[in-house]
Design a protein around this motif. Structure first.
Motif, PDB file in Angstrom:
ATOM      1  N   LEU A   1      -4.722  26.789   3.928  1.00 59.07           N
ATOM      2  CA  LEU A   1      -5.174  27.637   5.030  1.00 59.07           C
ATOM      3  C   LEU A   1      -4.544  27.170   6.333  1.00 59.07           C
ATOM      4  CD1 LEU A   1      -7.030  29.876   6.097  1.00 59.07           C
ATOM      5  CD2 LEU A   1      -8.825  28.164   6.320  1.00 59.07           C
ATOM      6  N   LEU A   2      -4.361  25.873   6.493  1.00 61.58           N
ATOM      7  CA  LEU A   2      -3.759  25.346   7.717  1.00 61.58           C
ATOM      8  C   LEU A   2      -2.309  25.799   7.859  1.00 61.58           C
ATOM      9  CD1 LEU A   2      -5.258  21.757   7.684  1.00 61.58           C
ATOM     10  CD2 LEU A   2      -5.917  23.654   9.155  1.00 61.58           C
ATOM     11  N   MET A   3      -1.579  25.871   6.741  1.00 63.17           N
ATOM     12  CA  MET A   3      -0.197  26.355   6.793  1.00 63.17           C
ATOM     13  C   MET A   3      -0.169  27.828   7.185  1.00 63.17           C
ATOM     14  SD  MET A   3       2.012  24.038   6.381  1.00 63.17           S
ATOM     15  CE  MET A   3       3.452  25.015   6.059  1.00 63.17           C
TER      16      MET A   3
ATOM     17  N   ARG B   1       5.844  19.880   6.792  1.00 65.46           N
ATOM     18  CA  ARG B   1       5.949  18.647   5.998  1.00 65.46           C
ATOM     19  C   ARG B   1       4.707  17.783   6.169  1.00 65.46           C
ATOM     20  NH1 ARG B   1       9.504  16.096   2.805  1.00 65.46           N
ATOM     21  NH2 ARG B   1       9.610  13.841   2.926  1.00 65.46           N
ATOM     22  N   SER B   2       4.218  17.697   7.394  1.00 68.57           N
ATOM     23  CA  SER B   2       3.020  16.912   7.659  1.00 68.57           C
ATOM     24  C   SER B   2       1.828  17.439   6.876  1.00 68.57           C
ATOM     25  CB  SER B   2       2.716  16.950   9.159  1.00 68.57           C
ATOM     26  OG  SER B   2       1.421  16.482   9.420  1.00 68.57           O
ATOM     27  N   LEU B   3       1.636  18.765   6.913  1.00 70.42           N
ATOM     28  CA  LEU B   3       0.469  19.349   6.253  1.00 70.42           C
ATOM     29  C   LEU B   3       0.597  19.371   4.731  1.00 70.42           C
ATOM     30  CD1 LEU B   3      -0.294  22.293   8.681  1.00 70.42           C
ATOM     31  CD2 LEU B   3      -1.622  20.197   8.360  1.00 70.42           C
ATOM     32  N   SER B   4       1.810  19.577   4.236  1.00 64.03           N
ATOM     33  CA  SER B   4       1.958  19.693   2.780  1.00 64.03           C
ATOM     34  C   SER B   4       2.157  18.355   2.078  1.00 64.03           C
ATOM     35  CB  SER B   4       3.113  20.635   2.435  1.00 64.03           C
ATOM     36  OG  SER B   4       4.332  20.115   2.911  1.00 64.03           O
ATOM     37  N   ASN B   5       2.692  17.356   2.767  1.00 60.83           N
ATOM     38  CA  ASN B   5       2.999  16.091   2.090  1.00 60.83           C
ATOM     39  C   ASN B   5       2.117  14.907   2.489  1.00 60.83           C
ATOM     40  OD1 ASN B   5       5.033  17.548   0.969  1.00 60.83           O
ATOM     41  ND2 ASN B   5       6.704  16.413   1.890  1.00 60.83           N
ATOM     42  N   TYR B   6       1.594  14.910   3.703  1.00 62.66           N
ATOM     43  CA  TYR B   6       0.929  13.695   4.182  1.00 62.66           C
ATOM     44  C   TYR B   6      -0.537  13.858   4.543  1.00 62.66           C
ATOM     45  CZ  TYR B   6       5.781  12.307   4.377  1.00 62.66           C
ATOM     46  OH  TYR B   6       7.083  12.054   4.042  1.00 62.66           O
ATOM     47  N   ALA B   7      -0.916  15.015   5.053  1.00 62.79           N
ATOM     48  CA  ALA B   7      -2.303  15.200   5.481  1.00 62.79           C
ATOM     49  C   ALA B   7      -3.224  15.242   4.274  1.00 62.79           C
ATOM     50  CB  ALA B   7      -2.428  16.487   6.292  1.00 62.79           C
ATOM     51  N   GLU B   8      -4.304  14.503   4.353  1.00 61.22           N
ATOM     52  CA  GLU B   8      -5.300  14.497   3.292  1.00 61.22           C
ATOM     53  C   GLU B   8      -6.641  14.832   3.922  1.00 61.22           C
ATOM     54  OE1 GLU B   8      -5.338  10.977   0.908  1.00 61.22           O
ATOM     55  OE2 GLU B   8      -3.151  10.922   0.756  1.00 61.22           O
TER      56      GLU B   8
ATOM     57  N   ALA C   1      -4.449  21.934  16.487  1.00 61.05           N
ATOM     58  CA  ALA C   1      -4.417  20.464  16.404  1.00 61.05           C
ATOM     59  C   ALA C   1      -5.779  19.912  15.991  1.00 61.05           C
ATOM     60  CB  ALA C   1      -3.984  19.872  17.745  1.00 61.05           C
ATOM     61  N   LEU C   2      -6.848  20.490  16.533  1.00 57.10           N
ATOM     62  CA  LEU C   2      -8.186  20.027  16.159  1.00 57.10           C
ATOM     63  C   LEU C   2      -8.485  20.363  14.698  1.00 57.10           C
ATOM     64  CD1 LEU C   2     -10.813  18.682  17.020  1.00 57.10           C
ATOM     65  CD2 LEU C   2     -11.608  20.933  17.824  1.00 57.10           C
ATOM     66  N   ALA C   3      -8.082  21.545  14.248  1.00 54.65           N
ATOM     67  CA  ALA C   3      -8.329  21.936  12.857  1.00 54.65           C
ATOM     68  C   ALA C   3      -7.550  21.061  11.885  1.00 54.65           C
ATOM     69  CB  ALA C   3      -7.966  23.408  12.643  1.00 54.65           C
ATOM     70  N   CYS C   4      -6.341  20.638  12.276  1.00 49.36           N
ATOM     71  CA  CYS C   4      -5.493  19.828  11.393  1.00 49.36           C
ATOM     72  C   CYS C   4      -5.781  18.335  11.500  1.00 49.36           C
ATOM     73  CB  CYS C   4      -4.019  20.034  11.736  1.00 49.36           C
ATOM     74  SG  CYS C   4      -3.445  21.686  11.396  1.00 49.36           S
TER      75      CYS C   4
ATOM     76  N   VAL D   1      12.506  25.482  14.819  1.00 53.41           N
ATOM     77  CA  VAL D   1      12.861  25.104  13.446  1.00 53.41           C
ATOM     78  C   VAL D   1      12.395  23.675  13.154  1.00 53.41           C
ATOM     79  CG1 VAL D   1      14.807  24.587  11.904  1.00 53.41           C
ATOM     80  CG2 VAL D   1      14.767  26.725  13.196  1.00 53.41           C
ATOM     81  N   TYR D   2      12.681  22.759  14.071  1.00 48.40           N
ATOM     82  CA  TYR D   2      12.279  21.365  13.856  1.00 48.40           C
ATOM     83  C   TYR D   2      10.756  21.239  13.833  1.00 48.40           C
ATOM     84  CZ  TYR D   2      11.678  16.384  14.349  1.00 48.40           C
ATOM     85  OH  TYR D   2      11.276  15.093  14.162  1.00 48.40           O
ATOM     86  N   ASN D   3      10.085  21.900  14.767  1.00 52.67           N
ATOM     87  CA  ASN D   3       8.633  21.820  14.817  1.00 52.67           C
ATOM     88  C   ASN D   3       8.013  22.430  13.568  1.00 52.67           C
ATOM     89  OD1 ASN D   3       6.023  21.320  16.092  1.00 52.67           O
ATOM     90  ND2 ASN D   3       5.926  23.538  16.192  1.00 52.67           N
ATOM     91  N   GLY D   4       8.533  23.565  13.112  1.00 49.23           N
ATOM     92  CA  GLY D   4       8.025  24.181  11.888  1.00 49.23           C
ATOM     93  C   GLY D   4       8.180  23.255  10.690  1.00 49.23           C
ATOM     94  N   TYR D   5       9.340  22.609  10.609  1.00 53.82           N
ATOM     95  CA  TYR D   5       9.579  21.653   9.527  1.00 53.82           C
ATOM     96  C   TYR D   5       8.591  20.482   9.628  1.00 53.82           C
ATOM     97  CZ  TYR D   5      11.647  17.807   6.947  1.00 53.82           C
ATOM     98  OH  TYR D   5      11.824  16.740   6.117  1.00 53.82           O
TER      99      TYR D   5
END
Length: 154
Positions: free
Chosen positions: A2-4, A49-56, A126-129, A41-45
């Motif tokens: 949902l965050l993505m 990447r942060s949300l899909s690979n590292y955020a738990e 930012a607060l939601a993530c 582009v950089y910010n989207g990446y």
């Protein structure tokens, strides 16, 4: 995920839908366009990447007050941003030129309602993530759009 989705819609609106809605305007210098494109582009990446690979997140994260408050802030900010853009696009009749002060919506409270909406949107995100990357983006948005809002106000 949902965050993505929360991140994807405003970026798609700003990059694809909003430019198609603009009737006339000043041309954007090519260098400015390239810098903005590279930043997006950089910010989207970085966000993806942060949300899909590292955020738990814990299993009840979608019911957490931080997520709910952030989601409401994001949604409210996006609504303010889209409505303010609509007001700005319709300030002048076809063929009219010159400066006009926007009226209605959040423009009754702040002179840069579109900037305010976008800043609120990304701080809500930012607060939601609750990630360093989303906070960094919200702060960049605040500094960049805050300085633009100050210039527009003057």
């Amino acid at each position: 995920h949902l965050l993505m989705q929360q991140f994807s819609f405003p970026c798609s609106y700003r990059a694809l839908i909003f430019p198609l809605l603009i009737r006339e305007g000043k041309p954007t210098p090519f260098f400015t366009f390239v810098l903005a494109l590279l930043f997006c582009v950089y910010n989207g990446y970085l966000q993806g990447r942060s949300l899909s690979n590292y955020a738990e997140y814990p299993s009840g994260w979608l019911k957490d007050p931080r997520f709910i408050t952030g989601f409401i802030g994001w949604l409210l900010g996006m609504a303010i941003n889209i409505h303010s853009d609509h007001i700005l696009r319709n300030l002048r009749k076809p063929g009219e030129s010159g400066y006009k002060i926007p009226r209605g919506g959040m423009f009754e409270y702040v002179s840069g309602a579109n900037f305010f909406g976008e800043i609120l949107e990304w701080f809500g995100f930012a607060l939601a993530c609750c990630t360093i990357e989303s906070l960094a983006f919200a702060l960049c948005t605040l500094f960049i759009l805050g300085s633009r809002a100050k210039q527009h106000h003057q």
